[in-house]
Scaffold this motif. Structure first.
Motif, PDB file in Angstrom:
ATOM      1  N   ASN A 100       0.877  -1.381  -0.021  1.00 41.60           N
ATOM      2  CA  ASN A 100      -0.161   0.129   0.144  1.00 41.60           C
ATOM      3  C   ASN A 100       0.508   0.874   0.016  1.00 41.60           C
ATOM      4  OD1 ASN A 100      -3.051   0.080   0.183  1.00 41.60           O
ATOM      5  ND2 ASN A 100      -2.682  -1.539   1.586  1.00 41.60           N
ATOM      6  N   VAL A 101       1.646   1.299   1.125  1.00 43.38           N
ATOM      7  CA  VAL A 101       2.957   2.690   0.559  1.00 43.38           C
ATOM      8  C   VAL A 101       4.186   2.481  -0.509  1.00 43.38           C
ATOM      9  CG1 VAL A 101       4.844   3.659   2.180  1.00 43.38           C
ATOM     10  CG2 VAL A 101       2.967   2.480   3.141  1.00 43.38           C
ATOM     11  N   MET A 102       4.192   1.216  -1.238  1.00 45.77           N
ATOM     12  CA  MET A 102       4.458   1.785  -2.393  1.00 45.77           C
ATOM     13  C   MET A 102       3.761   2.125  -3.472  1.00 45.77           C
ATOM     14  SD  MET A 102       6.196  -1.934  -2.058  1.00 45.77           S
ATOM     15  CE  MET A 102       6.936  -2.575  -3.474  1.00 45.77           C
ATOM     16  N   MET A 103       2.630   2.166  -2.964  1.00 43.63           N
ATOM     17  CA  MET A 103       1.539   3.051  -4.478  1.00 43.63           C
ATOM     18  C   MET A 103       1.517   3.866  -3.982  1.00 43.63           C
ATOM     19  SD  MET A 103       0.470   0.632  -6.207  1.00 43.63           S
ATOM     20  CE  MET A 103      -0.853   1.666  -6.974  1.00 43.63           C
ATOM     21  N   ALA A 117      10.067  -3.286 -14.275  1.00 43.65           N
ATOM     22  CA  ALA A 117      11.225  -3.399 -14.150  1.00 43.65           C
ATOM     23  C   ALA A 117      10.806  -3.919 -12.858  1.00 43.65           C
ATOM     24  CB  ALA A 117      11.844  -2.612 -13.479  1.00 43.65           C
ATOM     25  N   PRO A 118      11.472  -6.027 -12.458  1.00 42.63           N
ATOM     26  CA  PRO A 118      10.733  -5.958 -10.695  1.00 42.63           C
ATOM     27  C   PRO A 118      10.973  -5.591 -10.508  1.00 42.63           C
ATOM     28  CG  PRO A 118      12.288  -7.733 -12.328  1.00 42.63           C
ATOM     29  CD  PRO A 118      12.390  -6.068 -13.138  1.00 42.63           C
ATOM     30  N   LEU A 119      10.017  -5.430  -8.957  1.00 40.55           N
ATOM     31  CA  LEU A 119       9.152  -4.250  -7.764  1.00 40.55           C
ATOM     32  C   LEU A 119      10.888  -5.190  -7.129  1.00 40.55           C
ATOM     33  CD1 LEU A 119       8.756  -1.587  -7.586  1.00 40.55           C
ATOM     34  CD2 LEU A 119       6.662  -2.338  -7.674  1.00 40.55           C
ATOM     35  N   SER A 120      10.212  -6.585  -6.306  1.00 33.90           N
ATOM     36  CA  SER A 120      10.732  -7.150  -5.510  1.00 33.90           C
ATOM     37  C   SER A 120      11.275  -8.561  -5.904  1.00 33.90           C
ATOM     38  CB  SER A 120       9.917  -7.706  -4.359  1.00 33.90           C
ATOM     39  OG  SER A 120       8.726  -8.353  -5.197  1.00 33.90           O
ATOM     40  N   ILE A 121      12.720  -8.452  -5.776  1.00 29.91           N
ATOM     41  CA  ILE A 121      13.458 -10.075  -6.267  1.00 29.91           C
ATOM     42  C   ILE A 121      13.267 -10.543  -5.131  1.00 29.91           C
ATOM     43  CG2 ILE A 121      14.944 -11.381  -6.986  1.00 29.91           C
ATOM     44  CD1 ILE A 121      15.398  -8.784  -8.787  1.00 29.91           C
ATOM     45  N   PHE A 122      12.563 -11.901  -4.202  1.00 32.24           N
ATOM     46  CA  PHE A 122      12.715 -12.355  -3.355  1.00 32.24           C
ATOM     47  C   PHE A 122      12.417 -10.948  -2.291  1.00 32.24           C
ATOM     48  CE2 PHE A 122      15.405 -14.925  -5.803  1.00 32.24           C
ATOM     49  CZ  PHE A 122      14.730 -15.791  -6.184  1.00 32.24           C
TER      50      PHE A 122
ATOM     51  N   SER B 141       5.669  -9.174 -10.816  1.00 34.83           N
ATOM     52  CA  SER B 141       5.747  -9.133  -9.512  1.00 34.83           C
ATOM     53  C   SER B 141       6.852  -7.320 -10.430  1.00 34.83           C
ATOM     54  CB  SER B 141       7.461  -9.767  -9.618  1.00 34.83           C
ATOM     55  OG  SER B 141       8.474  -9.273 -11.303  1.00 34.83           O
ATOM     56  N   THR B 142       6.280  -6.609 -11.247  1.00 37.00           N
ATOM     57  CA  THR B 142       6.700  -5.455 -11.291  1.00 37.00           C
ATOM     58  C   THR B 142       5.767  -4.534 -10.872  1.00 37.00           C
ATOM     59  OG1 THR B 142       5.000  -4.559 -13.215  1.00 37.00           O
ATOM     60  CG2 THR B 142       7.371  -6.044 -13.393  1.00 37.00           C
ATOM     61  N   ARG B 143       6.086  -3.136 -10.808  1.00 40.46           N
ATOM     62  CA  ARG B 143       5.172  -1.895 -10.578  1.00 40.46           C
ATOM     63  C   ARG B 143       3.804  -1.864 -11.469  1.00 40.46           C
ATOM     64  NH1 ARG B 143       4.995   2.220  -7.267  1.00 40.46           N
ATOM     65  NH2 ARG B 143       7.237   1.864  -6.432  1.00 40.46           N
ATOM     66  N   LEU B 144       4.317  -2.340 -12.103  1.00 41.29           N
ATOM     67  CA  LEU B 144       2.878  -2.189 -13.567  1.00 41.29           C
ATOM     68  C   LEU B 144       1.766  -3.546 -12.782  1.00 41.29           C
ATOM     69  CD1 LEU B 144       1.339  -1.398 -15.680  1.00 41.29           C
ATOM     70  CD2 LEU B 144       2.076  -3.699 -17.316  1.00 41.29           C
ATOM     71  N   GLY B 145       2.805  -4.162 -12.196  1.00 40.28           N
ATOM     72  CA  GLY B 145       2.161  -5.467 -11.718  1.00 40.28           C
ATOM     73  C   GLY B 145       1.128  -4.846  -9.814  1.00 40.28           C
ATOM     74  N   LEU B 146       1.830  -4.325  -9.058  1.00 40.25           N
ATOM     75  CA  LEU B 146       1.342  -3.708  -8.240  1.00 40.25           C
ATOM     76  C   LEU B 146       0.546  -2.650  -8.266  1.00 40.25           C
ATOM     77  CD1 LEU B 146       1.620  -4.215  -5.306  1.00 40.25           C
ATOM     78  CD2 LEU B 146       3.039  -1.621  -5.411  1.00 40.25           C
ATOM     79  N   ARG B 149      -3.303  -4.958  -9.274  1.00 42.40           N
ATOM     80  CA  ARG B 149      -3.712  -5.259  -8.350  1.00 42.40           C
ATOM     81  C   ARG B 149      -4.294  -4.213  -7.242  1.00 42.40           C
ATOM     82  NH1 ARG B 149       0.603  -7.755  -5.079  1.00 42.40           N
ATOM     83  NH2 ARG B 149      -0.116  -7.775  -3.731  1.00 42.40           N
ATOM     84  N   ALA B 150      -3.583  -3.244  -7.454  1.00 42.99           N
ATOM     85  CA  ALA B 150      -4.070  -2.016  -7.227  1.00 42.99           C
ATOM     86  C   ALA B 150      -6.159  -1.382  -7.579  1.00 42.99           C
ATOM     87  CB  ALA B 150      -3.082  -0.927  -6.781  1.00 42.99           C
ATOM     88  N   VAL B 151      -5.812  -1.449  -8.649  1.00 44.76           N
ATOM     89  CA  VAL B 151      -6.728  -1.123  -9.808  1.00 44.76           C
ATOM     90  C   VAL B 151      -7.562  -2.132  -9.617  1.00 44.76           C
ATOM     91  CG1 VAL B 151      -7.523  -0.719 -11.242  1.00 44.76           C
ATOM     92  CG2 VAL B 151      -5.472   0.573 -11.245  1.00 44.76           C
ATOM     93  N   HIS B 152      -7.211  -2.963  -9.147  1.00 48.73           N
ATOM     94  CA  HIS B 152      -8.761  -4.034  -9.049  1.00 48.73           C
ATOM     95  C   HIS B 152      -9.374  -3.664  -7.173  1.00 48.73           C
ATOM     96  CE1 HIS B 152      -9.935  -7.783  -6.249  1.00 48.73           C
ATOM     97  NE2 HIS B 152     -10.277  -8.492  -8.051  1.00 48.73           N
ATOM     98  N   ASP B 153      -8.614  -3.167  -6.432  1.00 48.60           N
ATOM     99  CA  ASP B 153      -9.209  -2.460  -5.252  1.00 48.60           C
ATOM    100  C   ASP B 153      -9.903  -1.218  -4.880  1.00 48.60           C
ATOM    101  OD1 ASP B 153      -8.655  -5.052  -4.914  1.00 48.60           O
ATOM    102  OD2 ASP B 153      -7.153  -4.579  -2.729  1.00 48.60           O
ATOM    103  N   ASP B 154      -9.447  -0.839  -5.417  1.00 51.21           N
ATOM    104  CA  ASP B 154     -10.270   0.464  -5.537  1.00 51.21           C
ATOM    105  C   ASP B 154      -9.377   1.899  -6.389  1.00 51.21           C
ATOM    106  OD1 ASP B 154     -10.650   2.818  -5.074  1.00 51.21           O
ATOM    107  OD2 ASP B 154     -10.452   2.756  -3.199  1.00 51.21           O
TER     108      ASP B 154
END
Lengths: 264, 305
Positions: A100-103, A117-122, B141-146, B149-154
């Protein structure tokens, strides 16, 4: 920058013939703390929705950092340094605390993590580390991977504020930050908001709790039926006859004013 | 490898690719009940290009994704103005329109279908499924992916946080349509025959069930859902007759008896679906579950309160 950070000039909006905001103007200096108060239905939340671009005003202008943002869509206003919290907490329920904070970082020009780019690797990344550090700095002591939906209300409120801070805003709009909090939580929130303000963020607060308004803000703008009826120090707001009339009705307002005189 | 197992792997792989196609739309909060339509587009594109134009398999498979993805992209702009149940009906109608166009088209063989001259065995779908799964894990796993998921919620809050909600939705819907079309291309070559009856409403419903019951929060969900629901009927193929014999045995009947009807496998499937909806409506695999497994020693409960 010269001039105020936020400048609202002759703002009006009508919904189906009802003038909800009627020619409201006020300025807010950088680093200031302004409370926006008024009885139910006075148009406080509508002002917030106009500022954040959810609604478009019929007349008037909004300036942020000297730039007119009337035609800036809601999505891009955060890029002008404006972030907000909501009357009812609106965290993404299926995202973890740190996600949530990262958003909140999303709109920043110096955002950690490009779109593809991958935001989190492991589970490790700059974006995540930064978000976790911000949570720790603001004293939100929960497991970053935890589901937000299971957390107590007061903590979710703080996480929502940390999310807004992750955008590194110059102006923070707070819609009833103390609503639904108990006394202890309100005290903690006050300290929290003090720290945010001390770090140089300008605060615009909608709040009902007058005690909170007086201790947090030095200045208040009072709205009634969409019009500004008071703009001045929070210390004197309860002595103002127009404000008393708006809250208590004309008869009671007279009595209270006399009482206030007698006491004085 | 026996024909039985290679058949199962082929079917499983196609279903996994198909499920990821629907998952990408569902992950943004858009229920896509038009899966069969996009799969049909891909399957017929591959079949026609192979049979009539003589394209090689790699080209027809690529074209199946491009055709379905392109049409999905164009279709996304009007359809994503709809919300909730209207969007579901809109996508469902899209699949019916696709089927209607195909069945009335002489070039595509109408109700007769099209034979596909080039055959692929189970290796190709299996490799494709692994590749698509890895791609989706990467994407999420990317910022787009995040943001997805955020768009899904609100979506309102996402907009105020600076996310281009419309772009995210259109991109993911179109990408999902491309994957569904790719699954159709694989189907065309694996079964060497396409007919429009295959791509019916229950196919759309099943693939959406794979995703919803597997869990739409993480990229593990569609994998688990597609695997579970492809393998479950196969598992029941052996256990159901045994169950019937033992039940009848209790009442003293024995000797040879006819195996239960094919449709009983789908009754079992229905029961599982209802139970899942009641007891785990967020799907088999949730984000919290993945978090707990990947960090077994990090408590997800907050200690300092």
């Amino acid at each position: 920058m010269t001039g105020p950070l936020l400048s609202v000039e002759n703002l009006s909006i009508s919904f189906g013939g009802l003038k909800v905001i009627d020619g409201v103007s006020f300025d807010l200096e950088e680093g200031g703390r302004l409370a926006l108060i008024g009885p139910n239905g006075a148009g406080k939340t509508t002002i917030f929705n106009l500022l954040s671009g959810v609604y478009r005003q019929d007349t008037g202008h909004i300036r942020l950092g000297g730039e007119v943002i009337d035609d800036v869509p809601s999505r891009k206003r955060i890029g002008y340094g404006m972030a907000r919290s909501f009357q009812n907490i609106r965290l993404m329920p299926h995202l973890s605390v740190v996600e949530n904070v990262m958003m909140g970082q999303h709109a920043r020009p110096d955002r950690p993590g490009r779109l593809l780019a991958p935001l989190s690797i492991f589970g490790r990344s700059r974006a995540r580390a930064e978000a976790e550090a911000l949570l720790a700095e603001m004293g939100v002591e929960v497991a970053p991977g935890q589901d937000v939906s299971t957390l107590p209300y007061g903590i979710r409120k703080k996480i929502e504020l940390v999310r807004a801070l992750a955008a590194r805003p110059r102006l923070l709009l707070l819609d009833e930050p103390a609503a639904g909090l108990n006394e202890t939580e309100t005290g903690e929130l006050m300290a929290f908001l003090d720290r945010i303000s001390d770090s140089g963020v300008t605060l615009l607060v909608v709040e009902h709790d007058m005690g909170l308004v007086r201790s947090l803000c030095d200045r208040a703008v009072v709205l009634n039926f969409g019009q500004k009826i008071y703009d001045g120090s929070t210390a004197d707001v309860q002595k103002d006859p127009l404000v008393l009339e708006a809250y208590l009705g004309p008869r009671h307002a007279e009595d209270s004013a006399k009482e206030a005189e007698n006491v004085a | 490898m026996s024909g039985y197992w290679s058949g199962i792997i082929t079917l499983l792989s196609i279903n996994v690719v198909f499920a990821y196609g629907i998952y990408l739309a569902v992950a943004t909060g858009q229920l896509n009940l038009g899966g069969a339509g996009f799969q049909a587009l891909g399957a017929y594109a591959a079949a026609w290009l192979c049979a009539e134009q003589g394209w090689p398999i790699w080209a027809t498979l690529g074209a199946s994704a491009v055709v379905a993805g392109g049409i999905g992209f164009a279709f996304a702009f009007p359809i994503l103005r709809l919300k909730g149940v209207y969007l579901v009906l809109g996508t469902f109608a899209f699949a019916e329109v696709v089927a209607g166009v195909i069945i009335n088209s002489d070039a595509l063989g109408g109700a007769m279908g099209l034979p596909v001259p080039e055959y692929i065995d189970w290796h190709v779908p299996a490799i494709a499924a692994v590749g698509v799964a890895l791609f989706c894990f990467y994407l999420m796993s990317t910022r787009l992916g995040l943001a997805v998921r955020a768009v899904h919620d609100d979506d309102v809050v996402c907009d105020l946080l600076g996310v281009d909600v419309r772009l995210v939705r259109v991109a993911l819907f179109a990408l999902g349509a491309a994957l569904a079309g790719f699954a159709g291309g694989l189907y065309a070559h694996a079964y060497t025959y396409v007919e429009v009856q295959t791509f019916n409403a229950s196919l759309s419903i099943y693939v959406l069930l794979y995703v919803l019951l597997g869990g739409a929060q993480t990229a593990w969900g569609p994998l688990a859902g597609a695997a579970f629901f492809t393998l479950l009927p196969e598992l029941l193929r052996n256990t159901l007759p045994a169950l019937k014999s033992s039940l009848y045995g209790l009442f003293g009947a024995d000797g040879s008896m006819s195996p239960p009807d094919e449709s009983w496998r789908f009754v079992a499937l229905g029961v599982v679906t209802v139970l899942m909806m009641v007891f785990r409506s967020e799907g088999l695999i949730t984000r919290t579950m993945v978090e707990r497994i990947s960090h077994p020693f990090r408590s997800t409960k907050s200690e300092a309160l």
